[in-house]
Every structure is written in structure tokens, then in C-alpha cells.
Design an enzyme around this catalytic site. Sequence first.
Site, PDB file in Angstrom:
ATOM      1  N   THR A  34       0.813  -1.221   0.000  1.00 20.69           N
ATOM      2  CA  THR A  34       0.000   0.000   0.000  1.00 20.69           C
ATOM      3  C   THR A  34       0.844   1.268   0.000  1.00 20.69           C
ATOM      4  O   THR A  34       0.333   2.337  -0.358  1.00 20.69           O
ATOM      5  CB  THR A  34      -0.946   0.038   1.222  1.00 20.69           C
ATOM      6  N   HIS A  94       9.881  -1.177   2.353  1.00 18.75           N
ATOM      7  CA  HIS A  94       9.811  -1.321   3.813  1.00 18.75           C
ATOM      8  C   HIS A  94       9.774  -2.783   4.190  1.00 18.75           C
ATOM      9  O   HIS A  94       9.229  -3.616   3.460  1.00 18.75           O
ATOM     10  CB  HIS A  94       8.610  -0.572   4.405  1.00 18.75           C
TER      11      HIS A  94
HETATM   12  P1  5GP Z   1       2.250  -2.466   3.146  1.00 22.05           P
HETATM   13  O1  5GP Z   1       0.790  -2.797   3.165  1.00 22.05           O
HETATM   14  O2  5GP Z   1       2.584  -1.468   2.050  1.00 22.05           O
HETATM   15  O3  5GP Z   1       3.171  -3.634   3.164  1.00 22.05           O
HETATM   16  O4  5GP Z   1       2.552  -1.768   4.530  1.00 22.05           O
HETATM   17  C1  5GP Z   1       2.260  -0.447   4.821  1.00 22.05           C
HETATM   18  C2  5GP Z   1       2.127  -0.358   6.306  1.00 22.05           C
HETATM   19  O5  5GP Z   1       2.206   1.011   6.674  1.00 22.05           O
HETATM   20  C3  5GP Z   1       0.794  -0.879   6.862  1.00 22.05           C
HETATM   21  O6  5GP Z   1       1.044  -1.947   7.773  1.00 22.05           O
HETATM   22  C4  5GP Z   1       0.180   0.332   7.545  1.00 22.05           C
HETATM   23  O7  5GP Z   1      -0.487   0.022   8.744  1.00 22.05           O
HETATM   24  C5  5GP Z   1       1.370   1.233   7.770  1.00 22.05           C
HETATM   25  N1  5GP Z   1       1.044   2.641   7.749  1.00 22.05           N
HETATM   26  C6  5GP Z   1       0.266   3.297   6.817  1.00 22.05           C
HETATM   27  N2  5GP Z   1       0.206   4.597   7.102  1.00 22.05           N
HETATM   28  C7  5GP Z   1       0.969   4.788   8.223  1.00 22.05           C
HETATM   29  C8  5GP Z   1       1.280   5.954   8.996  1.00 22.05           C
HETATM   30  O8  5GP Z   1       0.864   7.077   8.711  1.00 22.05           O
HETATM   31  N3  5GP Z   1       2.087   5.759  10.078  1.00 22.05           N
HETATM   32  C9  5GP Z   1       2.571   4.536  10.426  1.00 22.05           C
HETATM   33  N4  5GP Z   1       3.343   4.453  11.532  1.00 22.05           N
HETATM   34  N5  5GP Z   1       2.283   3.411   9.715  1.00 22.05           N
HETATM   35  C10 5GP Z   1       1.500   3.551   8.626  1.00 22.05           C
END
Ligand code: 5GP
Length: 113
Positions: free
Chosen positions: A94, A99
Site C-alpha cells: 500500500t 519497507h
Molecule cells: P504495506 O501494506 O505497504 O506492506 O505496509 C504499509 C504499512 O504502513 C501498513 O502496515 C500500515 O499500517 C502502515 N502505515 C500506513 N500509514 C501509516 C502511517 O501514517 N504511520 C505509520 N506508523 N504506519 C502507517
Amino acid sequence: MEDCLFCKIISGEIPSTKVYEDADTFAFRDIHPQAPAHILVVPKKHVDSVAALNEENADIAAKCLLTVAKVAKQENLENGYRVVSNCGPDAGQTVPHLHFHILGGKRLKDSMD
Ligand code: 5GP
Ligand code: ZN
């Protein structure tokens, strides 16, 4: 990179709960934790995802994984933890800034899909 959420977190423009920082990497708590310990490790240099790694920028991934190991020790995850990097739509990425999720603090599910 403009309009990148994690670049803004690294710069401090958007607040986060920082757990570790060095010259190349930044680690902070996930806003929606999926385990008692859920930390995101990111490179300070913007890279979209694992898919954007190459011979020239491979050191970025190595530095992130070293930070993963340091943060896991700092968080006392000596009983184990999972490292996840979602890459692209099928994985549900997302935020398009590389990361590594560190998940731990409990016995995690065996399923990874
Ligand atoms: P993905 O889904 O891309 O692997 O992980 C993105 C992660 O970023 C998700 O687990 C989500 O909860 C986290 N996340 C999204 N927006 C924010 C934010 O504004 N602050 C923090 N600390 N985490 C976020
Ligand atoms: Zn970024």
C-alpha cells in the site's frame, strides 16, 4: 520524494513513533499493529520496493536488513520474529517506499499467504 508517506515520516513532516535511526535507515511502529511488536524498517533513500533493487542500490537492502536485526534485538524478540516485504499489488503493498515489516512478540501463524 514528494508525496511519499514514508519519506514524510523519515523527514518528520508526518509524526511517527521512532524506534531506531541511523545514517541510512529509519524504523518506526506500524500505525495498525498486526502483532504485539510490529515495526517498519525503511531506507532513507526512496526506493519503490524490492522490485526496484539492482546491482547499484543493493547496499540499501543490506542496510535495512542489518537494521532489522538491530531493532529485533532492541525489542527483545529473542524468541523469533518474521520479516515481510510486500512487493506490488498481488502482495497488497500500500505504500510504494521499500519497507520491511518486523512482526513478533507472539507465536505467529504458520500460513504466509
Ligand atoms: P504495506 O501494506 O505497504 O506492506 O505496509 C504499509 C504499512 O504502513 C501498513 O502496515 C500500515 O499500517 C502502515 N502505515 C500506513 N500509514 C501509516 C502511517 O501514517 N504511520 C505509520 N506508523 N504506519 C502507517
Ligand atoms: Zn519515499
